[in-house]
Design a protein around this motif. Structure first.
Motif, PDB file in Angstrom:
ATOM      1  N   SER A  42       0.866  -1.178   0.000  1.00  0.00           N
ATOM      2  CA  SER A  42       0.000   0.000   0.000  1.00  0.00           C
ATOM      3  C   SER A  42       0.900   1.225   0.000  1.00  0.00           C
ATOM      4  O   SER A  42       2.102   1.140   0.268  1.00  0.00           O
ATOM      5  N   ARG A  43       0.321   2.365  -0.300  1.00  0.00           N
ATOM      6  CA  ARG A  43       1.096   3.617  -0.264  1.00  0.00           C
ATOM      7  C   ARG A  43       1.618   3.913   1.139  1.00  0.00           C
ATOM      8  O   ARG A  43       2.549   4.690   1.301  1.00  0.00           O
ATOM      9  N   GLU A  88       6.637   3.653  -3.270  1.00  0.00           N
ATOM     10  CA  GLU A  88       6.861   3.951  -4.694  1.00  0.00           C
ATOM     11  C   GLU A  88       8.290   3.623  -5.106  1.00  0.00           C
ATOM     12  O   GLU A  88       8.536   3.123  -6.203  1.00  0.00           O
ATOM     13  N   GLU A  89       9.255   3.890  -4.227  1.00  0.00           N
ATOM     14  CA  GLU A  89      10.643   3.536  -4.504  1.00  0.00           C
ATOM     15  C   GLU A  89      10.798   2.014  -4.486  1.00  0.00           C
ATOM     16  O   GLU A  89      11.543   1.453  -5.292  1.00  0.00           O
ATOM     17  N   ALA A  90      10.091   1.344  -3.600  1.00  0.00           N
ATOM     18  CA  ALA A  90      10.125  -0.117  -3.552  1.00  0.00           C
ATOM     19  C   ALA A  90       9.624  -0.714  -4.869  1.00  0.00           C
ATOM     20  O   ALA A  90      10.165  -1.704  -5.350  1.00  0.00           O
ATOM     21  N   LEU A  91       8.618  -0.077  -5.452  1.00  0.00           N
ATOM     22  CA  LEU A  91       8.110  -0.514  -6.754  1.00  0.00           C
ATOM     23  C   LEU A  91       9.175  -0.309  -7.825  1.00  0.00           C
ATOM     24  O   LEU A  91       9.461  -1.206  -8.618  1.00  0.00           O
ATOM     25  N   ARG A  92       9.788   0.850  -7.834  1.00  0.00           N
ATOM     26  CA  ARG A  92      10.820   1.165  -8.823  1.00  0.00           C
ATOM     27  C   ARG A  92      12.008   0.200  -8.715  1.00  0.00           C
ATOM     28  O   ARG A  92      12.557  -0.225  -9.724  1.00  0.00           O
ATOM     29  N   VAL A 100      -0.753   0.125  -4.216  1.00  0.00           N
ATOM     30  CA  VAL A 100      -2.162   0.498  -4.269  1.00  0.00           C
ATOM     31  C   VAL A 100      -2.503   1.324  -3.026  1.00  0.00           C
ATOM     32  O   VAL A 100      -1.719   1.393  -2.082  1.00  0.00           O
ATOM     33  N   GLU A 101      -3.675   1.895  -3.039  1.00  0.00           N
ATOM     34  CA  GLU A 101      -4.144   2.639  -1.869  1.00  0.00           C
ATOM     35  C   GLU A 101      -4.353   1.656  -0.715  1.00  0.00           C
ATOM     36  O   GLU A 101      -4.720   0.494  -0.944  1.00  0.00           O
ATOM     37  N   PRO A 102      -4.156   2.109   0.523  1.00  0.00           N
ATOM     38  CA  PRO A 102      -4.298   1.199   1.666  1.00  0.00           C
ATOM     39  C   PRO A 102      -5.633   0.461   1.713  1.00  0.00           C
ATOM     40  O   PRO A 102      -5.674  -0.733   2.016  1.00  0.00           O
ATOM     41  N   ASP A 103      -6.714   1.152   1.390  1.00  0.00           N
ATOM     42  CA  ASP A 103      -8.017   0.493   1.468  1.00  0.00           C
ATOM     43  C   ASP A 103      -8.273  -0.478   0.308  1.00  0.00           C
ATOM     44  O   ASP A 103      -9.247  -1.215   0.326  1.00  0.00           O
ATOM     45  N   THR A 108      -6.977  -6.193  -3.588  1.00  0.00           N
ATOM     46  CA  THR A 108      -6.048  -6.411  -4.696  1.00  0.00           C
ATOM     47  C   THR A 108      -5.332  -7.742  -4.532  1.00  0.00           C
ATOM     48  O   THR A 108      -5.208  -8.516  -5.489  1.00  0.00           O
ATOM     49  N   ALA A 109      -4.862  -8.029  -3.313  1.00  0.00           N
ATOM     50  CA  ALA A 109      -4.174  -9.300  -3.062  1.00  0.00           C
ATOM     51  C   ALA A 109      -5.119 -10.479  -3.266  1.00  0.00           C
ATOM     52  O   ALA A 109      -4.734 -11.493  -3.872  1.00  0.00           O
ATOM     53  N   ARG A 110      -6.336 -10.359  -2.785  1.00  0.00           N
ATOM     54  CA  ARG A 110      -7.317 -11.441  -2.956  1.00  0.00           C
ATOM     55  C   ARG A 110      -7.654 -11.652  -4.436  1.00  0.00           C
ATOM     56  O   ARG A 110      -7.775 -12.795  -4.892  1.00  0.00           O
ATOM     57  N   ALA A 111      -7.814 -10.557  -5.178  1.00  0.00           N
ATOM     58  CA  ALA A 111      -8.122 -10.668  -6.606  1.00  0.00           C
ATOM     59  C   ALA A 111      -6.971 -11.352  -7.350  1.00  0.00           C
ATOM     60  O   ALA A 111      -7.208 -12.196  -8.229  1.00  0.00           O
ATOM     61  N   LEU A 112      -5.750 -11.017  -7.000  1.00  0.00           N
ATOM     62  CA  LEU A 112      -4.602 -11.663  -7.625  1.00  0.00           C
ATOM     63  C   LEU A 112      -4.571 -13.149  -7.276  1.00  0.00           C
ATOM     64  O   LEU A 112      -4.332 -13.995  -8.145  1.00  0.00           O
TER      65      LEU A 112
END
Length: 177
Positions: A42-43, A88-92, A100-103, A108-112
């Motif tokens: 999350s952000r 964001e740096e971790a993504l880069r 993704v946004e915290p909420d 997102t994890a479940r959908a994946l």
């Protein structure tokens, strides 16, 4: 589903692990996240190899996993400095695959996980095994070295001071012993 260190780990029936990181993943927490197959942050997430700031060295296969995620030079910088890496740096850097946004994190994890579960299990198992075999050269040795080195760190004055300072919520004063 297991919960650990401000993160949620989803394990697919075929052993696929998705880490959903929503907060601090520092020290061993970062290395546990690195051990997952897929990491989503999350952000609000941040990561650090904070061991050196406690007079210790990375454990939980951090010296093995981090260079494979970010490359040797960046891994050494992160390990040597204990710097905090925002999401964001971790993504880069390749520490996580999505931010993704915290909420939205758990959905997102479940959908994946559902998307992965829709596929045939055998090719997933075989693909995971193949990727691991191609990268596993030396993880046992890395873990053995980390354990031996960490045991040395625990027995030093700096290791004791680092842990004490952490528990007392203050900056450590290291003496080089």
């Amino acid at each position: 589903m297991n919960q650990t260190f401000g993160s949620v780990l989803y394990e697919h029936e075929d052993g696929i692990v998705i880490a959903a990181v929503n907060g601090a993943a520092m020290g061993a927490g970062m290395n546990l996240a690195l051990a997952a197959d897929i990491r989503i942050a999350s952000r609000a997430a941040f990561f650090s190899q904070s061991h050196v700031r406690r007079g210790l060295m990375p454990d939980y296969a951090g010296t093995y996993l981090l260079p494979r995620a970010v490359g040797q030079s960046k891994a050494m910088e992160l390990i040597y400095t204990g710097a905090i890496v925002e999401s964001e740096e971790a993504l880069r850097l390749g520490i996580v695959s999505q931010v993704v946004e915290p909420d939205e994190l758990l959905n997102t994890a479940r959908a994946l996980a559902r998307q992965i579960a829709m596929n045939a299990p055998l090719p997933i198992r075989l693909a995971k095994r193949a990727v691991q075999q191609h990268q596993q050269g030396g993880i046992r040795e890395a873990l053995a070295h980390e354990t031996a080195a960490q045991n040395i760190c625990y027995s030093t004055r700096d290791g004791v001071e680092g842990l004490r300072a952490f528990l007392e919520k203050r900056e450590p004063t290291f003496v080089g012993q």
